[in-house]
Every structure is written in structure tokens, then in C-alpha cells.
Scaffold this motif. Sequence first.
Motif, PDB file in Angstrom:
ATOM      1  N   MET A  61      27.257  32.367  28.349  1.00 57.99           N
ATOM      2  CA  MET A  61      26.701  32.792  29.626  1.00 57.99           C
ATOM      3  C   MET A  61      25.615  31.825  30.075  1.00 57.99           C
ATOM      4  N   PRO A  62      25.442  31.686  31.391  1.00 63.01           N
ATOM      5  CA  PRO A  62      24.439  30.740  31.889  1.00 63.01           C
ATOM      6  C   PRO A  62      23.026  31.191  31.536  1.00 63.01           C
ATOM      7  N   LEU A 104      18.461  31.322  50.474  1.00 66.30           N
ATOM      8  CA  LEU A 104      19.555  30.533  51.055  1.00 66.30           C
ATOM      9  C   LEU A 104      19.766  29.241  50.277  1.00 66.30           C
ATOM     10  N   ARG A 158      21.605  27.477  71.432  1.00 63.80           N
ATOM     11  CA  ARG A 158      22.700  28.392  71.095  1.00 63.80           C
ATOM     12  C   ARG A 158      22.119  29.816  71.162  1.00 63.80           C
ATOM     13  N   SER A 159      22.464  30.669  70.215  1.00 63.75           N
ATOM     14  CA  SER A 159      21.994  32.051  70.266  1.00 63.75           C
ATOM     15  C   SER A 159      20.468  32.113  70.276  1.00 63.75           C
ATOM     16  N   SER A 160      19.955  33.178  70.857  1.00 58.21           N
ATOM     17  CA  SER A 160      18.501  33.344  70.908  1.00 58.21           C
ATOM     18  C   SER A 160      17.905  33.521  69.513  1.00 58.21           C
ATOM     19  N   GLU A 161      18.738  33.772  68.505  1.00 56.39           N
ATOM     20  CA  GLU A 161      18.200  33.870  67.142  1.00 56.39           C
ATOM     21  C   GLU A 161      18.263  32.541  66.401  1.00 56.39           C
ATOM     22  N   ASP A 162      18.685  31.512  67.096  1.00 52.48           N
ATOM     23  CA  ASP A 162      18.804  30.207  66.449  1.00 52.48           C
ATOM     24  C   ASP A 162      17.409  29.613  66.224  1.00 52.48           C
ATOM     25  N   MET A 201      23.386  19.868  65.061  1.00 49.44           N
ATOM     26  CA  MET A 201      24.312  20.710  65.824  1.00 49.44           C
ATOM     27  C   MET A 201      23.662  21.319  67.056  1.00 49.44           C
ATOM     28  N   SER A 203      22.144  16.320  70.398  1.00 49.00           N
ATOM     29  CA  SER A 203      22.131  14.919  69.957  1.00 49.00           C
ATOM     30  C   SER A 203      20.730  14.347  70.141  1.00 49.00           C
ATOM     31  N   ARG A 216      21.387  30.138  46.955  1.00 50.45           N
ATOM     32  CA  ARG A 216      22.785  30.562  47.071  1.00 50.45           C
ATOM     33  C   ARG A 216      23.698  29.408  47.452  1.00 50.45           C
ATOM     34  N   GLN A 217      23.179  28.502  48.254  1.00 52.01           N
ATOM     35  CA  GLN A 217      24.001  27.338  48.615  1.00 52.01           C
ATOM     36  C   GLN A 217      23.900  26.243  47.561  1.00 52.01           C
ATOM     37  N   ARG A 218      23.238  26.546  46.501  1.00 49.68           N
ATOM     38  CA  ARG A 218      23.114  25.658  45.342  1.00 49.68           C
ATOM     39  C   ARG A 218      22.464  24.324  45.704  1.00 49.68           C
TER      40      ARG A 218
END
Lengths: 780, 291
Positions: B1-2, B38, B188-192, B261, B264, B41-43
Motif C-alpha cells: 500500500m502507498p 486541486l 467566460r462564466s461569472s465564476e471564472d 484559455m 490571447s 488531486r491533479q497530482r
Amino acid sequence: MDSHPSFAPSGTQMQVPGMLDANLRVRGRVEYAMDAKLPGMIHAKLLRSPHAHARLVSIDASRARALPGVIAVITGPDLANRDDIYPYYGPIFRDQSVLVMDKARFVGDPVAAVAAIDLDTAQAALDLIDVEWEELEPVLSLDDALAAGSIVHDEPPRLGQTFADIIVRTEANSNICNHFKLRKGNIEDGFAQADHVFEDVFTSPPVQHVPMETHNCVAWWENGVLRLISATQMPFSVRAQLAEIFKVPQTRVRITVPTLGGGYGAKTYAKVEPVTAVLAQVTGRPVRLHLTREEEFVTITKHGMQIRMKTGVTRDGKIVARHSTCYFNTGAYADIGPRLIKNGGFGTGGPHKIDNVWVDSYAVYTNLAPAGAFRGYGVSQAAWAYESQMDMIADRLGWDPYEFRMKNLLNEGEPVMTGEPMYDAHFKDLLATAAERIGWDANVKAVRHGNKVRGKGLSVIIKASVTPSTSSASVKLNEDGSLQILSSAVEMGQGAETTLSVLGGEVLDLRLDQVSITHPDTDFTPYDQGTSSSRNTYSMGTAVKMAVEDIKQQLFRLASDDLEVAIGDLEVFRGRVQVKGVPERSVGYGDLVRKARAGNLLATAVYASNGGLDPETGQGIGSVHWHQAAGAAEVEVDLDTGRIEVLKYHAGVYAGRIANPAQAELQTEGNIAFGLGQALYEEMIYDGGQLQNGNLADYMIVSIEDMPRQISLDVLERHESHDIHGIGETSLPPCMPAVGNAVFRATGVRILDLPITPEKVLRGLRANARPQAHVQEIDA
Amino acid sequence: MPEPLRLFQPTSIEEAVAVLAELGDDAKVVAGATALTLLYRQRLIAPGALVSIGRIPGLKTIEVVDGELRLGALVSHREVELSPVVRESIPVVADAFGKVANVRVRNAATVGGVMAESDYASDPPAVFVALDAVVDVQGSNGKRSIPASAFFVAFYETALEHDEIVIGVRVPVPPAGTGAVYHKFVTRSSEDRPCVGVAGVVRLHADGTVADLRVAVGAAAETPQRFWDTEALAIGKPLDADLIAQVADAYADQVDTLDDMRGSAWYRTEMVRVWVRRAIESAAAAAAPAR
Ligand SMILES: Cc1cc2nc3c(=O)[nH]c(=O)nc-3n(C[C@H](O)[C@H](O)[C@H](O)COP(=O)(O)OP(=O)(O)OC[C@H]3O[C@@H](n4cnc5c(N)ncnc54)[C@H](O)[C@@H]3O)c2cc1C
């Protein structure tokens, strides 16, 4: 407490809340597949290809197998060596292997699977699997695919049992996965009649479904039977596929489906089930696979699309010819792409009366994540092209886009693009209402105050529902007069179970609490093609009504003996059969069941729609009935930044008979949220085959803050109609072109590629800076 | 196990610092965990140990002392947003924190976290840089204070030593009559996260000439960008459209904008021009009493 008032179907005692399980949902009490906990259950993780296109040279899992806590590791080559399983799946072509055996075809293609006592151990084991890849030239764009310098699938497609009406037309040594043709009238003659011909190219990118619940299932084997609890929209399709993989009769596979946390097409056909079932078989234990959001992004997407559309119109504004060439990017595996191109393809004919139509629609393989069914099913892509082009044509010829549409929309009885007559046509009503609600004014294109400019846009679309298709239902009437519906309809938040209970219960004039409905269980609930294509309320609803109608006739026969009157003189009223208009002479359902000593009354019904298209001409019956919707948007554009705010949105959809008003409205609002996200923000961005924004921090969907301050809905009902038109998807495709048309009317900037980002608009403003005719200036 | 992840929950700054000093790069401080989770989780990070500082007392203060607004490292974004002390002393700070993400993130994310994370696309850093805030940190060698403008070094990189933690941020309360605004521009979205975010601070003399002008641009480059020479050119001049355009153009010229994203490099440069202008205009309008 429901925010929507309950409603009572006319002439019944039923009181229907917005949704039966709303309370449970809000309190977090609904059981999803991921909540299933089985004794001895272990957890799976997948090792995925880091390359878009690469030959598997070798794979060695021995270090992973040695890790304490790991129960089993399977690799693609392990499967290739087993002759007790057929390791391929896919709804039309069996082109996807349970794990990569020869080559990986997209970044994220699973090549090995680990089952371990917990997720951390499974994750750690992935790092211990040694894989050697030989990279191949990837096919990353439509141009790459058509150039055919590199081929995604080198072998001819493996076919299996599939849709009876599917037309398969593949080409050897090419990346064309399938080709749909439509030939209506005579296209040369059509263009010869035209005074003006316009040709434009439209694109829309792959986007995500983003169901709140990602794909997941639990699989285990019990006395030689494969059991699954799965979050799928199509239990019977998954069952057939698993039976084929394990070479067992379908009776040896049993799938139950609890409530889904959203589907939107993502959960159609087998996805996570095959690999989980193999792990369960190898380990002899229940195995759960639950995808992370990042994995969800590469599991299934909406098709990216390019459509070249050429339309001919006469001087007096009649469309006389349309020629479309459509390329749907189906990614690494076909999934339902070979069939979706049909709907997207004939969809380009639009809701217009056009005598001459020619369509070539292609599904194209690339080394990107697979694309499949997505709310709108090809029609969003088609409508983005034709409804944008309608306004472009109107603008070039100086016509009012509203009038130009009115001149060409289909009337009752006129042939649609598949040649069949349009019945129950409401396009013009829907457009007229949309124009009125948004305050359409032919003379005012844009209203400017300071650095902000406002404009309005319209659109109207037509959509098919899957045809032919089949649903069946069984019902039981118990000794206490209560009704049980056995159905394989999947509840995924759309309220299917509420609506079916209503449709069944009202036939016998029952209260809603006297009706119950099952979740799908392939051992007990009868066959259904799947909860997709906005077909459930209509198709399963019809089967349920037919079955309950059968029960009603049985009750009438029993009551006719009991009350000694002719069947024709009987009616149902509040749970009893009575002599018409004479409540004193009546008998309760339960009494009839008991007297008959039947235990329960049983009935089963099958509803199957007919149709299909000629393979060479695409003419025939494209849809059991045609779904119709309109949209209208008012936007405000910041001329300094190009940023768009949608101030108002109106959605109109024809429902035939409305089965549940609250749910019809909620579906329509959901479509607006989906549509505005795709209009303005959503796009899966790839670089060299690597997805750049495969998580919800980098990929943007709308938030509640982004919804227009004013939304109006027009769910059009025709009271005399008994025909239910599905509305789960119909109001989505109009959104994108309505917004694009509004942006154009406001600014003169025409965006041909979704999404309509501020940067594209600003570049457009800088490039053409065309002074708008009919701009009203108002003081800020 | 890790190997299991080790968790430390020190109850004093000294204890936290000692763990960091001992474990070196293998240990990560965790506060609200919104960013850290984050990354983990994204390692993108794989720490062997987490040092959760949530139990350290004294890091949740919000107060004004000696003309400075002091925010403890563990104060949440939501607390900054709603605090009457912040709203009265320097409302733009409350406003900027209120524009971060959504209420769920703001309830967890902390002042120390947003500083230490040094994400180029965060909102509060530009405001702190424009307001000449100072970051207080403590490590094995004791305490030191770093100007916000020197604290952010590069993408996800700060002036912190690996055994140092942020204990708070001090923001000088601007003189009465100062206008300060923060414009968050999302594409983009207002939560960006922001495509660009601009903080503008303006104080005017009674004759309409500029007494103080400060501008910091966030999210457009690796770190918040401020150009003192450009600001200085404006001092003493009447704040008219020409002057504002000059400053905006100078910022647009000097910020080495990045590409992502949300826009530019070309687009960002144009947005710097637009939003610097708008920030100065609205800060001037907020500073208006003198005019
Ligand atoms: C969905 C989402 C949207 C977001 N949108 C925005 C946005 O629009 N604008 C914006 O500005 N930000 C945004 N953020 C970022 C958010 O503000 C940061 O995640 C947050 O500020 C980090 O604070 P935290 O307390 O959660 O830090 P943590 O996640 O606990 O830590 C972040 C980093 O800082 C370190 N650290 C934390 N505290 C200290 C300390 N006291 N001393 C030393 N090191 C420390 C940690 O080791 C880690 O490296 C968003 C985040 C999410 C998840």
C-alpha cells in the motif's frame, strides 16, 4: 415544498407535485449507483494512454500485481489471450476494446485496470505498470482525418447486432466512419431556380455533458450471473453488450438502475460496465468503478462539427435549394456517431420548405476522445449552421430575418426534408410568440448607449425523435386497487417516474399515492430501448397508458358481470367502476380483483413506432413526429471588450399535450442553461491531442449568475391533442444561433465558430467596424 | 500500500515552522485547502506531509491599528467580504475578496492561502499591490515583512522561504477622499477567474490635479503588474481623458501579457488598456468629494 404549484390533469382527482422525489433530492436522500455498498467490494482504477495514437509494444504489470492490497490487474493483451470473452463493444461498430490491445487511439484510452482494496492502493498500482508505446502519427483535426495520412482504425469495422435501420457505409483505408446521404428533389434544378446562392462554413467544438454524477457502476458475479448496479440510460443495450462480451445468454446478465444524477446522453450505451464486469469476474468480488471528473471528460463528448452549407434563394425570398456537407468528428471510437450523423445530416434541411435538398453527412474518426449522443443529438450543430445562415442571407439581401423565416417555415402538410408531410406544424406560432416576447422590431437593429450596444436574435428549429423505436411496460392492479407500473424508464432528474405515474394513474382516475413505479431491473421490468432522444414520456408513456387501458377493459368486463350492465355503459371514477353518471351503482377496483380471485390484474403493452429512411435518398419516415422549438435572445455587447451579456431569453417549444407543466418548464430552463454555455463559453481545447481544460476549474459551464435576468417560456400545448411531444432537448438547439444572430444584429460581427467569445467579437469589431444601419442612440 | 500522507496540526506558529524546517519540501502548509486539494488531486504536487495551520490561534484577526487594516492569515475570503471593519476602512478590499469564485470557495479560502498560492489569475493580489500592502511572515529565523509587490515572484512562486508561513497582511488605510476600485473582467462564466483584474487608487487635489494615482494589473502576467514611473508621470496633472489614456496605453505597452484559455496575449493587452482606463475613471469618480 415545491416551488412549482401542483397541477391536476383535467377531469381527474390527481394532484401532481412538480416532482415526486424533489424532497428526497433536496435532502440528499436519493440513492445513486455510487451509494451502493456490497460486502467485500473493491475499487477499480484505469491506466490510460498518455498518447493520442500509439502502438502498444509491451506492458508489464508484475510490479503492480505485487503491491499489497492489489487484488488483480488486467491488461489489454491479457484479454486478447482469452477465448471465453469477446473483448469488443460499441453500439454499432464493435470498434472499442475493453482495454487497449493493439494501439491507443486517444489520450485517455484505458490500457490496464487495477482492482484493489481501496482507491489509494489502486491509484498507486497504476504507477507500477510499465508500458512501452511506439508513437504513431496522430489524427488531430478534420483535415488530418480527410488527408488519411494516418488511419485511426486500420481494420474494417466489426459489426454486431445493432439497429435494424442503420445504414453502414464505410470506406477502406480512410478515416470516414460512416456516411449518410439525403437526396430530395433535384439539386441542380434547385440552384438553377435561385437568384442568389450563399455558401458558408460553420463549426462547433466538442463539449461536455457535465452530469453531476460521473459514470459509475458496481459489478459482481453471483452463481454465474453477472450483476450490475449502473448509472446508465440504457440498461437493455448494456445488457446485450455484456452478454456478447461474456458469450452468455442475456438472462445471465442482470442490470439494475437507480436514479441517475443527470445523463444528457452521456450515459447511453456501454461505457464503464465492460471493464468493471471483467474485473469482477477475475477477482470474484464486487468491483466499483467510479470515474473522476477528469476521466469523465475523456469518456464521451458532443461531436465537434464542420458544416459547409450552400443555400439558394429566389428574388422574392423563397429558399429553393440547400446543399450541406457535414463532418461530425466522432473521435477515436464510433459510439453512436454512425447513427447521429443521420439526424445531424437531415437536420440541416431545417424547418423550412425546401424542394431540393442534398446532404452528405460523415462521421469521421480522429485521435480525440470519443463523441456520442448529446442532448440535441446532432441538431444543435445543424441548427447553428442553418439558423445563422438564415440571418446572414437576410442581411445580405436587406430582408427582415423574421419575415424571411415566416416566408419559408413549413406549413401543415408540407413535406419536411425526408419527404414526409409535416403534421401538427407550429413553427410559425412559435416564432411569432418569440418575436413578440423579445420585442422584435424590423426597423431597429441595435440600440446603443455609451460603449454598450444591444440587439436581438431569433431562431427556429426542427428535431426528430429516434424512429423506429420500442418501449414496453407491464402493470399490476392489486387487491386494494393500487397500481404498480413495471417500467425500464430511467429517472435521471427529468421526472420520468412522476410523469409515467401520472399517465398511468389518470387512466384509472387514481390518486398519485395509489400508483407506484419501479426502477429498471432487466430481470423484471420489460424492455425499453433507452431513456434518450426525448422519447420517454411519449414512447414509454404510450406503452404505460396502453397497458393500463388494458387493465381498465378487464375491470369493465368484471364490473359488467357484477353490476349487470353493458360494458359501454361503464366509466371509471375515483378508483371505482361505475355506471355512467350513477355513482350509487359502482364497485371498487379492489373488490373486482378479489371477486375475480386473480390476486392481481396484469397487463403488458408494447409501443413500437415505425419508420426509416431509404439508404440512397434519405427519404421516408424520419421521425414519428417532429419536435419544434423557437428561441429569441436579447444581448448587450461591450464594444470595448467584446463581452456579451444575455439580457433576455425566450424559449418556445411545442409539447402537444403537456404531461407535467412544472417539469416541462424545468426541462426548458435547463436547455437554456445548456445552450447559453455552448453559445458563449464551452469548448474542449486540445493541443497535440492533449485536452487542455479537462476539469471544471478550466472548463466553464454557466453558473446561475450567468442566466439572463429575464427568461420567458412558452410551452405550447394543443388541448385537443393526446399526442405528447418530447421536450427534453428541443429548446436547446435554438439558443446558440439566437445568441449569434443577436450579437450580429447588435454589432455587425458574425461569428461562425462556436463559442462566441469576447475575443472573437472584439477582433470582428476591429476588422469590420461597420457602422450599423438603423442604430438607435439613447442616452446612457 | 502507498505511504499514507502524514498530517500535522500544530497549535502555534513556532511549532508549524519547526515541522516545516524539519521536513523541508516534503511538507506542505494547508489552510482552506481550496487550491491545495486541486493540486493534489491533479497530482501536480505529491507531498508526504501536510501541516494544517487551522488550529493556530491568533491568525483570524480583522482590525484597524495605527492606520493599517490587519488581516490574519486564516481569515476567510467571505469574512473579509462581509467584515464591517474592512468595509468601513478600505471597502475595495472587501469588494475584491467578494468577487472571488463563488460563496462556497470564499467560505473556505483564506487570506494567507491566496497570497502563498501566488496564482497569476487571482483577484486579491492586485488590490494588495496597489494599496502598498505588506505581508508578514514567520520562519525559523523569526519574523519579517515583505511588500506585496515583492512578495509575488513568478507563477506559483513567492518570496517565502520553505520554512516560512504567512501570518497576515497589513494594508495602509488610504487618506480620506481616496477612491479605490477593483475591476474583475471575466471572459467566460461569472465564476471564472479573471482574464484581467485591475485595481485603481486615485486621490485628487481640490483643483482636480492628481495627488495620488496607483494602478496594479492582475491576471495579465505572471505576477501583479505595477509601474511606479508611469504613475509618477500623472502626479500634479489634471486627470482628464488624455492623461487617463496615456496611463492606460503605458500599462498596455509595459505589461508582458500571457496567453491562456481566457484570452490571447493580444486580447489581454487590449483589455489592460480598457480596464486600466476604466479603473482610473471609476476610482476618480469614487474620489470625487474634492471636486
Ligand atoms: C473553483 C475555484 C474558483 C476559484 N476562483 C478564483 C477567483 O475567481 N479569483 C481568485 O482570486 N481566486 C480564485 N480561486 C482560488 C482561491 O482563491 C484559492 O484557492 C484560495 O485563495 C486559496 O486559499 P486556501 O486557504 O484554500 O489555500 P490552500 O489551498 O490551503 O493553500 C494554497 C497554497 O498556499 C499555501 N498556504 C496556505 N496558507 C498558507 C500560509 N498561511 N502560509 C504559507 N503558505 C500557505 C499552501 O501550502 C498551498 O500551496 C478559486 C479556487 C477554486 C477552487
